[in-house]
Design a protein around this motif. Structure first.
Motif, PDB file in Angstrom:
ATOM      1  N   GLY A  48      20.507   9.937   0.729  1.00  0.00           N
ATOM      2  CA  GLY A  48      21.634   9.803  -0.195  1.00  0.00           C
ATOM      3  C   GLY A  48      22.628   8.757   0.253  1.00  0.00           C
ATOM      4  N   VAL A  81      23.736  11.906  -6.586  1.00  0.00           N
ATOM      5  CA  VAL A  81      22.644  12.865  -6.776  1.00  0.00           C
ATOM      6  C   VAL A  81      21.976  13.236  -5.454  1.00  0.00           C
ATOM      7  CG1 VAL A  81      20.388  13.218  -7.861  1.00  0.00           C
ATOM      8  CG2 VAL A  81      22.245  12.169  -9.160  1.00  0.00           C
ATOM      9  N   LEU A  82      21.508  12.274  -4.692  1.00  0.00           N
ATOM     10  CA  LEU A  82      20.805  12.587  -3.447  1.00  0.00           C
ATOM     11  C   LEU A  82      21.702  13.234  -2.390  1.00  0.00           C
ATOM     12  CD1 LEU A  82      18.204   9.732  -2.930  1.00  0.00           C
ATOM     13  CD2 LEU A  82      17.802  12.132  -3.442  1.00  0.00           C
ATOM     14  N   VAL A 125      24.218  15.195  -2.895  1.00  0.00           N
ATOM     15  CA  VAL A 125      24.441  16.579  -3.349  1.00  0.00           C
ATOM     16  C   VAL A 125      23.173  17.407  -3.191  1.00  0.00           C
ATOM     17  CG1 VAL A 125      24.953  17.991  -5.373  1.00  0.00           C
ATOM     18  CG2 VAL A 125      26.371  16.013  -4.854  1.00  0.00           C
ATOM     19  N   LEU A 126      22.020  16.824  -3.506  1.00  0.00           N
ATOM     20  CA  LEU A 126      20.761  17.554  -3.307  1.00  0.00           C
ATOM     21  C   LEU A 126      20.527  17.873  -1.827  1.00  0.00           C
ATOM     22  CD1 LEU A 126      18.313  15.799  -5.798  1.00  0.00           C
ATOM     23  CD2 LEU A 126      19.252  18.113  -5.933  1.00  0.00           C
ATOM     24  N   LEU A 164      22.683  20.808  -1.038  1.00  0.00           N
ATOM     25  CA  LEU A 164      22.097  22.026  -1.607  1.00  0.00           C
ATOM     26  C   LEU A 164      20.933  22.512  -0.751  1.00  0.00           C
ATOM     27  CD1 LEU A 164      22.164  21.237  -5.420  1.00  0.00           C
ATOM     28  CD2 LEU A 164      23.544  22.933  -4.201  1.00  0.00           C
ATOM     29  N   LEU A 165      20.144  21.601  -0.251  1.00  0.00           N
ATOM     30  CA  LEU A 165      19.035  21.955   0.631  1.00  0.00           C
ATOM     31  C   LEU A 165      19.549  22.622   1.908  1.00  0.00           C
ATOM     32  CD1 LEU A 165      15.939  21.657   1.224  1.00  0.00           C
ATOM     33  CD2 LEU A 165      16.540  19.529   2.372  1.00  0.00           C
TER      34      LEU A 165
END
Length: 144
Positions: A59, A73-74, A76-77, A80-81
């Motif tokens: 990200g 996006v990346l 935040v992903l 979340l992971l």
């Protein structure tokens, strides 16, 4: 382009290590408050920092190359992971908390919240560090 990618990698490394260390301290407080028999090892601390860095590095690289909203996006992903991985571990530490004093309960819950705050701040810190490193760069993609 190489300068942007390097700035992204450096921002991901700095944000990942810094917030990984913060999360590790909070994890240790949770373990102490819940009387979980664990040690504070260098290998464990290193593993957590590496996980934070690996979660945010892609990200950070994208954020350095892209200036629109999709650059979030990346990161935040990745956060979340990390949150999904931390949740079962922290839930296990908190499972027997009702047997302890109120002070220990409040301490453990506050420290657990601190772990998740560090995870939530990871994408924000990463993108901010990228922006700071590239403050003079034009808002274009790396491909141009």
């Amino acid at each position: 382009m190489v300068g942007r990618i390097g700035a992204g990698l450096l921002a991901g490394l700095v944000a990942g290590v810094a917030l990984g260390l913060v999360a590790r301290v909070f994890m240790r407080v949770v373990a102490v408050a819940s009387a979980t028999p664990t040690g504070f090892s260098v290998a464990g601390t290193l593993a957590i920092c590496v996980a934070f860095v690996l979660a945010v590095l892609p990200g950070a690289t994208v954020a350095a190359c892209v200036r629109n909203r999709s650059r979030w996006v990346l990161p935040v992903l990745g956060a979340l992971l990390l949150g999904a991985g931390a949740l079962p571990e922290l839930a296990q530490d908190l499972s027997g908390l009702s047997l302890f004093t109120t002070v220990r309960q409040v301490t453990a819950v506050a420290a657990t919240t601190g772990v998740f705050v560090a995870i939530v701040l990871l994408p924000l810190a990463t993108v901010r560090l990228v922006d700071r490193a590239l403050r003079r760069a034009a808002p274009t993609a790396c491909a141009s």
